[in-house]
Write a protein that holds these residues in place. Sequence first.
Motif, PDB file in Angstrom:
ATOM      1  N   ALA A 387       0.843  -1.197   0.000  1.00 48.90           N
ATOM      2  CA  ALA A 387       0.000   0.000   0.000  1.00 48.90           C
ATOM      3  C   ALA A 387       0.877   1.245   0.000  1.00 48.90           C
ATOM      4  CB  ALA A 387      -0.922   0.006   1.224  1.00 48.90           C
ATOM      5  N   GLY A 388       0.298   2.341  -0.455  1.00 47.48           N
ATOM      6  CA  GLY A 388       1.039   3.592  -0.440  1.00 47.48           C
ATOM      7  C   GLY A 388       0.186   4.757  -0.890  1.00 47.48           C
ATOM      8  N   PHE A 389       0.716   5.952  -0.675  1.00 48.17           N
ATOM      9  CA  PHE A 389       0.047   7.164  -1.161  1.00 48.17           C
ATOM     10  C   PHE A 389       1.087   8.234  -1.432  1.00 48.17           C
ATOM     11  CE2 PHE A 389       0.117   8.140   3.449  1.00 48.17           C
ATOM     12  CZ  PHE A 389       0.587   9.451   3.432  1.00 48.17           C
ATOM     13  N   ALA A 390       0.680   9.220  -2.200  1.00 51.82           N
ATOM     14  CA  ALA A 390       1.499  10.400  -2.466  1.00 51.82           C
ATOM     15  C   ALA A 390       0.578  11.605  -2.569  1.00 51.82           C
ATOM     16  CB  ALA A 390       2.305  10.230  -3.758  1.00 51.82           C
ATOM     17  N   ALA A 391       1.063  12.765  -2.122  1.00 55.02           N
ATOM     18  CA  ALA A 391       0.254  13.987  -2.147  1.00 55.02           C
ATOM     19  C   ALA A 391       1.149  15.187  -2.420  1.00 55.02           C
ATOM     20  CB  ALA A 391      -0.489  14.161  -0.824  1.00 55.02           C
ATOM     21  N   TYR A 392       0.601  16.147  -3.139  1.00 53.49           N
ATOM     22  CA  TYR A 392       1.306  17.403  -3.437  1.00 53.49           C
ATOM     23  C   TYR A 392       0.408  18.566  -3.047  1.00 53.49           C
ATOM     24  CZ  TYR A 392       2.727  21.439  -6.248  1.00 53.49           C
ATOM     25  OH  TYR A 392       3.061  22.704  -6.656  1.00 53.49           O
ATOM     26  N   ARG A 393       0.939  19.474  -2.220  1.00 51.66           N
ATOM     27  CA  ARG A 393       0.177  20.660  -1.814  1.00 51.66           C
ATOM     28  C   ARG A 393       0.817  21.912  -2.398  1.00 51.66           C
ATOM     29  NH1 ARG A 393      -0.986  22.029   4.431  1.00 51.66           N
ATOM     30  NH2 ARG A 393       1.286  21.788   4.524  1.00 51.66           N
ATOM     31  N   HIS A 394      -0.035  22.765  -2.963  1.00 55.56           N
ATOM     32  CA  HIS A 394       0.428  24.001  -3.587  1.00 55.56           C
ATOM     33  C   HIS A 394      -0.330  25.189  -3.011  1.00 55.56           C
ATOM     34  CE1 HIS A 394       1.742  26.919  -6.546  1.00 55.56           C
ATOM     35  NE2 HIS A 394       0.481  27.183  -6.858  1.00 55.56           N
ATOM     36  N   TYR A 395       0.411  26.231  -2.637  1.00 55.27           N
ATOM     37  CA  TYR A 395      -0.183  27.472  -2.143  1.00 55.27           C
ATOM     38  C   TYR A 395      -0.344  28.450  -3.302  1.00 55.27           C
ATOM     39  CZ  TYR A 395       0.070  26.390   2.822  1.00 55.27           C
ATOM     40  OH  TYR A 395      -0.132  25.838   4.064  1.00 55.27           O
ATOM     41  N   TRP A 396      -1.597  28.765  -3.630  1.00 56.41           N
ATOM     42  CA  TRP A 396      -1.873  29.773  -4.646  1.00 56.41           C
ATOM     43  C   TRP A 396      -1.602  31.166  -4.100  1.00 56.41           C
ATOM     44  CZ3 TRP A 396      -2.572  27.345  -9.108  1.00 56.41           C
ATOM     45  CH2 TRP A 396      -3.109  26.065  -9.093  1.00 56.41           C
ATOM     46  N   THR A 397      -2.039  31.393  -2.873  1.00 53.64           N
ATOM     47  CA  THR A 397      -1.743  32.607  -2.118  1.00 53.64           C
ATOM     48  C   THR A 397      -1.481  32.175  -0.681  1.00 53.64           C
ATOM     49  OG1 THR A 397      -4.018  33.102  -1.390  1.00 53.64           O
ATOM     50  CG2 THR A 397      -3.364  33.887  -3.592  1.00 53.64           C
ATOM     51  N   THR A 398      -1.237  33.121   0.206  1.00 55.45           N
ATOM     52  CA  THR A 398      -1.009  32.770   1.608  1.00 55.45           C
ATOM     53  C   THR A 398      -2.257  32.200   2.263  1.00 55.45           C
ATOM     54  OG1 THR A 398      -1.537  35.043   2.269  1.00 55.45           O
ATOM     55  CG2 THR A 398       0.792  34.499   1.909  1.00 55.45           C
ATOM     56  N   LYS A 399      -3.431  32.461   1.673  1.00 61.17           N
ATOM     57  CA  LYS A 399      -4.677  31.982   2.262  1.00 61.17           C
ATOM     58  C   LYS A 399      -5.404  30.949   1.401  1.00 61.17           C
ATOM     59  CE  LYS A 399      -5.577  36.231   4.863  1.00 61.17           C
ATOM     60  NZ  LYS A 399      -6.565  37.296   5.174  1.00 61.17           N
ATOM     61  N   LEU A 400      -4.895  30.673   0.227  1.00 59.43           N
ATOM     62  CA  LEU A 400      -5.571  29.764  -0.701  1.00 59.43           C
ATOM     63  C   LEU A 400      -4.585  28.678  -1.140  1.00 59.43           C
ATOM     64  CD1 LEU A 400      -8.353  29.527  -2.190  1.00 59.43           C
ATOM     65  CD2 LEU A 400      -7.241  30.651  -4.136  1.00 59.43           C
ATOM     66  N   ARG A 401      -4.992  27.405  -1.029  1.00 60.96           N
ATOM     67  CA  ARG A 401      -4.083  26.300  -1.309  1.00 60.96           C
ATOM     68  C   ARG A 401      -4.870  25.094  -1.806  1.00 60.96           C
ATOM     69  NH1 ARG A 401      -5.455  27.229   3.688  1.00 60.96           N
ATOM     70  NH2 ARG A 401      -6.132  25.519   5.035  1.00 60.96           N
ATOM     71  N   SER A 402      -4.169  24.170  -2.454  1.00 57.60           N
ATOM     72  CA  SER A 402      -4.778  22.945  -2.971  1.00 57.60           C
ATOM     73  C   SER A 402      -3.866  21.759  -2.684  1.00 57.60           C
ATOM     74  CB  SER A 402      -5.014  23.036  -4.482  1.00 57.60           C
ATOM     75  OG  SER A 402      -5.959  24.021  -4.805  1.00 57.60           O
ATOM     76  N   THR A 403      -4.480  20.586  -2.561  1.00 58.32           N
ATOM     77  CA  THR A 403      -3.734  19.335  -2.426  1.00 58.32           C
ATOM     78  C   THR A 403      -4.301  18.321  -3.404  1.00 58.32           C
ATOM     79  OG1 THR A 403      -3.211  19.686  -0.081  1.00 58.32           O
ATOM     80  CG2 THR A 403      -3.112  17.425  -0.901  1.00 58.32           C
ATOM     81  N   ALA A 404      -3.413  17.693  -4.162  1.00 54.70           N
ATOM     82  CA  ALA A 404      -3.780  16.571  -5.023  1.00 54.70           C
ATOM     83  C   ALA A 404      -3.141  15.322  -4.437  1.00 54.70           C
ATOM     84  CB  ALA A 404      -3.291  16.804  -6.450  1.00 54.70           C
ATOM     85  N   MET A 405      -3.919  14.223  -4.371  1.00 57.01           N
ATOM     86  CA  MET A 405      -3.421  13.026  -3.690  1.00 57.01           C
ATOM     87  C   MET A 405      -3.929  11.763  -4.375  1.00 57.01           C
ATOM     88  SD  MET A 405      -5.935  13.435  -0.374  1.00 57.01           S
ATOM     89  CE  MET A 405      -6.054  15.222  -0.623  1.00 57.01           C
ATOM     90  N   GLY A 406      -3.181  10.697  -4.220  1.00 58.24           N
ATOM     91  CA  GLY A 406      -3.600   9.396  -4.707  1.00 58.24           C
ATOM     92  C   GLY A 406      -3.132   8.315  -3.750  1.00 58.24           C
TER      93      GLY A 406
END
Length: 472
Positions: A387-406
């Motif tokens: 089993a495993g997972f990976a995730a990437y988090r990106h900050y668009w601004t200091t208050k707005l961010r996204s995470t993509a994960m699998g």
Amino acid sequence: MVMLLPMPAGAQAVAEDDLTRLRAAMQAMQARIDQLERRLAAPAMMAPTSAPAVAPRVVAASPTSGGVQSPDVTARTVSPPAGSASVASQGAPAGTGGNGFRIGATDFKIAGFVKGDMLFSRYSAGDSATNVLGRDFALAQSVPVGGVRASGLLTDAHAKQSRLGFQTSTPLAGSPMTTLIEMDFQVQSPPAGTERALNPYTFGLRRAVLGYRGFAAGQDWSTFQFVGALPETADFLGVTEGTVFVRQMVARYTQAFGRGWSASVSIENPETVTVSRTAATLSDHDDDSLPDLAARVGWKGDGAELSLAGVLRAMRANPGGTGAAATAAGWGLSIAGVASLPTGKGDDVRFMLSGGRGVGRYVGVSFTPDAVYDVATAELDPVGMTAGFAAYRHYWTTKLRSTAMGSYQRANNPLGTSPLLNRLAYSVAANLFWSPLPKLDLGAEFRHTYRELESGVSGTLDRLQFTVKQGF
């Protein structure tokens, strides 16, 4: 010529009384000043030293409030229990910072968050069961399979994942004795029908652990799990299939070394979970004789953390309660980490890769069993898994961010087992979080989850989730 006349006896007595009262007032004032100086010096004298702890890395997305103080309450920052993660885990940048208070020599802190969720779900192979946990958070083993028609749009809303933690720190022989009790409403399954009117849910124990000089004892995260790798998600876990996820009774010792290195070893509550060769229903036996043994080596550097963990198990099951019990050995390895990216914004990547035999209950909330129990031979056959997972988090601004994960899990079931056993699961998800105010997170997340049985039949879940979380 001025003549000095003697003061009358009555006036002299009055002056002496005034002088006596003045001296008494000055002495009282000096005593009050000494008392205030001792109170001001007390926090520095009694401040607890930090206990060895392995906590998830937190990237501040917004300022945290310092709390409100009264003149009679000393603000404190409470040391977390040894070897334990903070109350606000799972990569959430808002956190639950702030100040506590002191009573006597003990520092206290109450922290946590209120979290509300609304979920819109669609299953490809028909409706799920009523009140199943998979309606509260993504759980691959609850996804229906083999159906001939898709479900309609299913809507759920709850605040079960709201969390409350109570921490203390008391100086003892130069080091802090720390405690933590943490609870929420998600760990207990509600009875049927609770959504008709009042929506009451049971307040359940997550963790209750004490720590002192690197020792920790109580119900806590397993040493086999690295909580710091979990990504920020609107879901309860987000990467359920691919993560080690166990809270249980542990007795652990953590030793910190130089240059960011640390090591932990623990004995933990054992429990063997099996299926039979003809059925896929999980069975807990409570027949174990020896505790599980777990160990972890960790490294923390500039913007990065790595963890290598292992667990050894002596599984035991005796379903009939008579005759000799079936036994088998189990083992697991897990490597995990989090690393900041050189974007200057707080972006990071997180990952975990785990595998072994006989560790099904440690990974993916028991997506696979620990072993298959053969009734005819009274033997345990450990189940292998990866089993495993990976995730990437990106900050668009200091208050707005996204995470993509699998995340992903594959079971290697022994030959001749039930075709209804889980064989494969994976999920992909992406979210968007906005923190307009300190400790306030507003989020939206979409995920797709796939489940497949040993027979080859499968089913999927598509879910859109909205969440609001206010930390305190």
